[in-house]
Design an enzyme around this catalytic site. Structure first.
Site, PDB file in Angstrom:
ATOM      1  N   ASP A   1      -3.449 -18.408   0.305  1.00  0.00           N
ATOM      2  CA  ASP A   1      -4.222 -19.162  -0.317  1.00  0.00           C
ATOM      3  C   ASP A   1      -5.228 -20.083   0.610  1.00  0.00           C
ATOM      4  O   ASP A   1      -6.420 -20.333   0.518  1.00  0.00           O
ATOM      5  CB  ASP A   1      -3.930 -19.439  -1.633  1.00  0.00           C
ATOM      6  CG  ASP A   1      -2.384 -20.354  -1.273  1.00  0.00           C
ATOM      7  OD1 ASP A   1      -1.896 -20.125  -0.261  1.00  0.00           O
ATOM      8  OD2 ASP A   1      -1.934 -20.967  -2.362  1.00  0.00           O
TER       9      ASP A   1
ATOM     10  N   LYS B   1       2.765 -15.706   2.688  1.00  0.00           N
ATOM     11  CA  LYS B   1       3.161 -16.272   1.213  1.00  0.00           C
ATOM     12  C   LYS B   1       4.488 -16.668   1.165  1.00  0.00           C
ATOM     13  O   LYS B   1       5.358 -16.342   0.252  1.00  0.00           O
ATOM     14  CB  LYS B   1       2.499 -15.615   0.194  1.00  0.00           C
ATOM     15  CG  LYS B   1       2.544 -16.281  -1.197  1.00  0.00           C
ATOM     16  CD  LYS B   1       1.309 -17.257  -1.643  1.00  0.00           C
ATOM     17  CE  LYS B   1       1.447 -18.140  -2.585  1.00  0.00           C
ATOM     18  NZ  LYS B   1       0.774 -19.314  -2.642  1.00  0.00           N
TER      19      LYS B   1
ATOM     20  N   ASP C   1     -12.267  -8.669   4.159  1.00  0.00           N
ATOM     21  CA  ASP C   1     -13.636  -8.893   3.698  1.00  0.00           C
ATOM     22  C   ASP C   1     -14.360 -10.170   3.573  1.00  0.00           C
ATOM     23  O   ASP C   1     -15.514 -10.332   3.802  1.00  0.00           O
ATOM     24  CB  ASP C   1     -13.344  -8.394   2.252  1.00  0.00           C
ATOM     25  CG  ASP C   1     -13.784  -6.995   1.985  1.00  0.00           C
ATOM     26  OD1 ASP C   1     -13.467  -6.066   3.006  1.00  0.00           O
ATOM     27  OD2 ASP C   1     -13.989  -6.625   0.870  1.00  0.00           O
TER      28      ASP C   1
ATOM     29  N   TYR D   1       0.820  -1.140  -0.026  1.00  0.00           N
ATOM     30  CA  TYR D   1       0.076  -0.007  -0.103  1.00  0.00           C
ATOM     31  C   TYR D   1       0.854   1.322  -0.039  1.00  0.00           C
ATOM     32  O   TYR D   1       0.441   2.155  -0.510  1.00  0.00           O
ATOM     33  CB  TYR D   1      -0.969   0.097   1.278  1.00  0.00           C
ATOM     34  CG  TYR D   1      -2.220  -0.550   1.001  1.00  0.00           C
ATOM     35  CD1 TYR D   1      -2.127  -1.985   0.962  1.00  0.00           C
ATOM     36  CD2 TYR D   1      -3.441   0.028   1.105  1.00  0.00           C
ATOM     37  CE1 TYR D   1      -3.418  -2.601   0.700  1.00  0.00           C
ATOM     38  CE2 TYR D   1      -4.676  -0.627   0.940  1.00  0.00           C
ATOM     39  CZ  TYR D   1      -4.736  -1.857   0.835  1.00  0.00           C
ATOM     40  OH  TYR D   1      -5.933  -2.515   0.734  1.00  0.00           O
TER      41      TYR D   1
ATOM     42  N   ASP E   1      -6.338  -6.841   4.009  1.00  0.00           N
ATOM     43  CA  ASP E   1      -7.523  -6.330   3.363  1.00  0.00           C
ATOM     44  C   ASP E   1      -8.392  -7.448   2.881  1.00  0.00           C
ATOM     45  O   ASP E   1      -9.581  -7.185   3.025  1.00  0.00           O
ATOM     46  CB  ASP E   1      -6.978  -5.307   2.241  1.00  0.00           C
ATOM     47  CG  ASP E   1      -7.906  -4.621   1.537  1.00  0.00           C
ATOM     48  OD1 ASP E   1      -9.027  -4.170   2.132  1.00  0.00           O
ATOM     49  OD2 ASP E   1      -7.933  -4.741   0.276  1.00  0.00           O
TER      50      ASP E   1
HETATM   51  C1  IPM Z   1     -10.434  -1.207   3.764  1.00  0.00           C
HETATM   52  C2  IPM Z   1     -10.495  -0.552   2.400  1.00  0.00           C
HETATM   53  C3  IPM Z   1      -9.437   0.411   2.127  1.00  0.00           C
HETATM   54  C4  IPM Z   1      -8.026  -0.469   2.006  1.00  0.00           C
HETATM   55  C5  IPM Z   1      -9.688   1.081   0.964  1.00  0.00           C
HETATM   56  C6  IPM Z   1     -11.094   1.831   0.765  1.00  0.00           C
HETATM   57  C7  IPM Z   1      -8.464   1.878   0.421  1.00  0.00           C
HETATM   58  O1  IPM Z   1     -10.783  -1.750   1.656  1.00  0.00           O
HETATM   59  O2  IPM Z   1     -10.283  -0.260   4.753  1.00  0.00           O
HETATM   60  O3  IPM Z   1     -10.325  -2.438   3.985  1.00  0.00           O
HETATM   61  O4  IPM Z   1      -7.976  -1.071   1.077  1.00  0.00           O
HETATM   62  O5  IPM Z   1      -7.469  -0.500   3.066  1.00  0.00           O
HETATM   63 MG    MG Z   2     -10.778  -3.725   2.276  1.00  0.00          MG
END
Ligand code: IPM
Ligand code: MG
Length: 378
Positions: free
Chosen positions: A228, A196, A256, A149, A252
């Protein structure tokens, strides 16, 4: 005691949910004898509209003066066509780096009241089900201010190639590992480091340092998993995990995935922490607290959004930045009580109604119900 909180409601439903979180915070303040002073700041799309920049320098400077920051959400289709460095999401990266919050804590647990919202089959949830939890209760600790990042990126001169780089220093890895171990200490004492290392050199450094550090935490069970495989294990047997610690990009993605298996992304809170006492007069680490759902512009301002993730983020703020554990537990218990009573915002409605008491409410009514439950009038 007095605490100053930077409030960044942001865009979309951000202001809707942050308003409920501050009501609940104020009620907790009255009940337990604290005063929360808010400093409202602009970041994200609204800041672009007013100043041309997603993170005006004044916002960052003001945030640095506060004890902690509570954020709603940023972004929306209106700003999606802007160049990368001018998009609302840049505000998040700028705040994270600017406030030095390198450890992102993302809890994902399946609440018994929302069991049927989980997209996984019952037999999957039954596997490795940790005692006392409904299916799974895990915490992802994601490194937040390093890695790809923030690494060097660019295009070749001829424009025919592009690159991003994953770089980690020992210091960056060790400090987030320590936060993850501290979290495992007060949970089920299991830590899984996800990387990884079969391919990436930076992952091999993560692994070496984890191996070395694990000797300092002999009572914590340390394990290692390739990313993975972890992505697969999360939907195969999420109950096997307690604390997962990993790099910025892997965290990240995995967070999710972890959020969607709870079936209720509108419920999930997060804390981003830096070094202890990096702000004046502060008890815990400096932190950014935010719901992990996005800005959902289509339902903004319509009294529909689920405020519980923002309210639970405020509880995390009390716990981690201010050391107010009793107060945090009281807010969490109040949220639990309104769910037990069958109150549901639209996003979590119709998904598990054991007592047949489910009632759909709006943002404000949900916030008010938590407040009442907190004050014991629920
Ligand atoms: C999160 C989001 C952010 C990230 C984006 C919006 C930059 O996906 O907080 O997980 O990737 O960190
Ligand atoms: Mg995210």
């Amino acid at each position: 005691m007095n605490y100053s909180i930077a409030l960044v409601p942001g865009d979309g439903i951000g202001p809707d949910v942050v308003a409920q979180a501050t009501e609940v915070l104020d009620a907790a303040g009255d009940k337990f004898g604290h005063v929360f002073n808010y400093v409202e700041l602009e970041a994200g799309g609204c800041a672009i509209d007013h100043t041309g920049e997603p993170l005006p320098p004044e916002t960052l400077e003001a945030a640095k003066q506060c004890d902690a920051l509570l954020l709603g959400a940023v972004g929306g289709p209106k700003w999606e066509t802007l160049p990368g460095n001018l998009r609302p999401e840049r505000a998040l990266l700028g705040l994270r780096a600017g406030l030095g919050v390198y450890a992102n804590l993302r809890p994902a647990a399946l609440l018994p009241q929302l069991w049927s919202a989980c997209p996984l089959k019952d037999e999957v949830l039954a596997a490795d089900n940790p005692p006392g939890t409904g299916g799974f209760d895990l915490l992802i600790v994601r490194e937040l201010t390093g890695g790809i990042y923030f690494g060097k990126r660019g295009r070749s001169d001829d424009g025919n190639s592009a690159f991003d780089t994953e770089t980690y220093s020992k210091v960056e890895i060790e400090r987030v590992l320590r936060i993850a171990y501290a979290a495992a200490e007060v949970r089920r004492k299991k830590l899984c480091m996800v990387d990884k290392a079969n391919v990436l050199e930076s992952s091999r450094l993560w692994r070496e340092l984890t191996q070395a550090l694990s000797r300092e935490y002999p009572h914590i069970e340390t394990s290692y998993m390739y990313v993975d495989n972890c992505a697969m294990q999360l939907v195969r047997s999420p109950g096997q995990f307690d604390v997962i610690v990993t790099s910025n990009l892997f965290g990240d993605i995995l967070s999710d995935e972890a959020s969607v298996i709870t079936g209720s992304i509108g419920m999930l809170a997060s804390a981003s922490l830096g070094d202890p006492a990096s702000a004046p007069g502060q008890k815990g680490p400096r932190g950014i607290y935010e719901p992990i759902h996005g800005s959902a512009p289509d339902i903004a301002g319509r009294d529909i959004a689920n405020p519980l993730a923002a309210i639970l983020s405020a509880a995390m703020m009390l716990r981690y930045s201010f050391g107010l554990e009793t107060e945090a537990l009281a807010i969490e218990a109040a949220v639990n009580a309104v769910l037990d009573a069958g109150l549901r915002t639209a996003d979590i409605a119709g998904r598990g109604d054991p007592g047949g008491t489910e009632r759909i409410v709006g943002t404000r009514e949900m916030g008010a119900a938590v407040l009442k439950a907190l004050l014991g009038e629920g």
